[in-house]
Design a protein around this motif. Sequence first.
Motif, PDB file in Angstrom:
ATOM      1  N   GLU A 151       0.773  -1.279   0.033  1.00  0.00           N
ATOM      2  CA  GLU A 151      -0.127  -0.016  -0.072  1.00  0.00           C
ATOM      3  C   GLU A 151       0.896   1.361   0.145  1.00  0.00           C
ATOM      4  O   GLU A 151       0.525   2.259  -0.728  1.00  0.00           O
ATOM      5  CB  GLU A 151      -0.906  -0.122   1.304  1.00  0.00           C
ATOM      6  CG  GLU A 151      -2.089   1.127   1.241  1.00  0.00           C
ATOM      7  CD  GLU A 151      -3.216   0.921   2.207  1.00  0.00           C
ATOM      8  OE1 GLU A 151      -3.256   2.096   2.955  1.00  0.00           O
ATOM      9  OE2 GLU A 151      -3.378  -0.202   2.601  1.00  0.00           O
ATOM     10  N   ALA A 152       1.803   1.266   0.788  1.00  0.00           N
ATOM     11  CA  ALA A 152       2.622   2.478   0.983  1.00  0.00           C
ATOM     12  C   ALA A 152       3.635   2.584  -0.289  1.00  0.00           C
ATOM     13  O   ALA A 152       3.791   3.676  -0.816  1.00  0.00           O
ATOM     14  CB  ALA A 152       3.628   2.304   2.085  1.00  0.00           C
ATOM     15  N   ASN A 153       4.078   1.364  -0.898  1.00  0.00           N
ATOM     16  CA  ASN A 153       4.794   1.451  -2.393  1.00  0.00           C
ATOM     17  C   ASN A 153       3.964   2.103  -3.236  1.00  0.00           C
ATOM     18  O   ASN A 153       4.393   2.778  -4.237  1.00  0.00           O
ATOM     19  CB  ASN A 153       5.092  -0.075  -2.739  1.00  0.00           C
ATOM     20  CG  ASN A 153       6.193  -0.636  -1.757  1.00  0.00           C
ATOM     21  OD1 ASN A 153       6.758   0.280  -0.819  1.00  0.00           O
ATOM     22  ND2 ASN A 153       6.303  -1.906  -1.786  1.00  0.00           N
ATOM     23  N   ALA A 154       2.581   1.717  -3.331  1.00  0.00           N
ATOM     24  CA  ALA A 154       1.704   2.094  -4.477  1.00  0.00           C
ATOM     25  C   ALA A 154       1.465   3.954  -4.244  1.00  0.00           C
ATOM     26  O   ALA A 154       1.275   4.342  -5.319  1.00  0.00           O
ATOM     27  CB  ALA A 154       0.279   1.700  -4.256  1.00  0.00           C
ATOM     28  N   ALA A 155       1.843   4.334  -3.041  1.00  0.00           N
ATOM     29  CA  ALA A 155       1.619   5.748  -2.795  1.00  0.00           C
ATOM     30  C   ALA A 155       2.915   6.585  -3.081  1.00  0.00           C
ATOM     31  O   ALA A 155       3.159   7.571  -2.972  1.00  0.00           O
ATOM     32  CB  ALA A 155       1.034   6.084  -1.669  1.00  0.00           C
ATOM     33  N   ASP A 156       4.092   5.807  -3.201  1.00  0.00           N
ATOM     34  CA  ASP A 156       5.281   6.489  -3.180  1.00  0.00           C
ATOM     35  C   ASP A 156       5.655   7.303  -4.428  1.00  0.00           C
ATOM     36  O   ASP A 156       5.514   6.502  -5.291  1.00  0.00           O
ATOM     37  CB  ASP A 156       6.546   5.494  -2.965  1.00  0.00           C
ATOM     38  CG  ASP A 156       7.931   6.065  -2.880  1.00  0.00           C
ATOM     39  OD1 ASP A 156       8.040   6.211  -1.740  1.00  0.00           O
ATOM     40  OD2 ASP A 156       8.522   6.217  -3.967  1.00  0.00           O
ATOM     41  N   PRO A 157       6.030   8.598  -4.195  1.00  0.00           N
ATOM     42  CA  PRO A 157       6.116   9.355  -5.335  1.00  0.00           C
ATOM     43  C   PRO A 157       7.219   9.059  -6.152  1.00  0.00           C
ATOM     44  O   PRO A 157       7.225   9.432  -7.479  1.00  0.00           O
ATOM     45  CB  PRO A 157       6.330  10.918  -4.806  1.00  0.00           C
ATOM     46  CG  PRO A 157       6.630  10.629  -3.421  1.00  0.00           C
ATOM     47  CD  PRO A 157       6.253   9.133  -2.997  1.00  0.00           C
ATOM     48  N   VAL A 158       8.374   8.506  -5.659  1.00  0.00           N
ATOM     49  CA  VAL A 158       9.618   8.403  -6.396  1.00  0.00           C
ATOM     50  C   VAL A 158       9.154   6.879  -7.279  1.00  0.00           C
ATOM     51  O   VAL A 158       9.612   6.960  -8.339  1.00  0.00           O
ATOM     52  CB  VAL A 158      10.800   8.045  -5.653  1.00  0.00           C
ATOM     53  CG1 VAL A 158      12.048   7.924  -6.388  1.00  0.00           C
ATOM     54  CG2 VAL A 158      11.203   9.436  -4.790  1.00  0.00           C
TER      55      VAL A 158
END
Length: 199
Positions: A151-158
Amino acid sequence: MIDTHKTGEFRYEVSGIRDQDEAEFGITPSQTVGPYVHIGLTLEDSEKLVPAGTEGAVEVTCTVIDGNGDPIADAMIEVWQTRPDGTYNTTTDEGFRGVGRGMVDETGTVTFTTLVPGGTEDEAPHFKLGVFARGMLERLYTRLYLPENSEANAADPVLALVDEARRDLLIAEQVEGGYRTTIVMQHEDPNKETPFFRV
């Protein structure tokens, strides 16, 4: 492909000229830089960001290969990361350095002993990786994200800057005791080459 080691086959014809006065006038031939990456950079235990036996310690194993699948056996990897609470090591913390450096072995592999990084306000937990090797004038920058943080990976801007089809190349494989990744350089198929970032 990058020469894998000093005893490997050279990509270019080797000149027999031993004196500059024997060389014809013209364009300087292509040549690699190095192998200099090890000189003065090999420090004992520099691949250990925490001492062995530290509670919560994991092993992060990186293997560097070229587009032919051959190991790049003179590569050096640097890793930077946050503490488990998501903060960077701006002071000297006993037991955690936040930065490590490791020379690969003949299989192109190095293992770091560290803690699982935490996420920051804007980014998912990840390791920042720098890759040095013979023939490269500047290090290459990439990242390694953790598979359990989908979930956090999907939202990571980089990570979002990478083509969706290639994002999985920056997600570590979870193995017993830690994580593993393979860094692929100079692959003819861009969908198989590790994404690198301009910094």
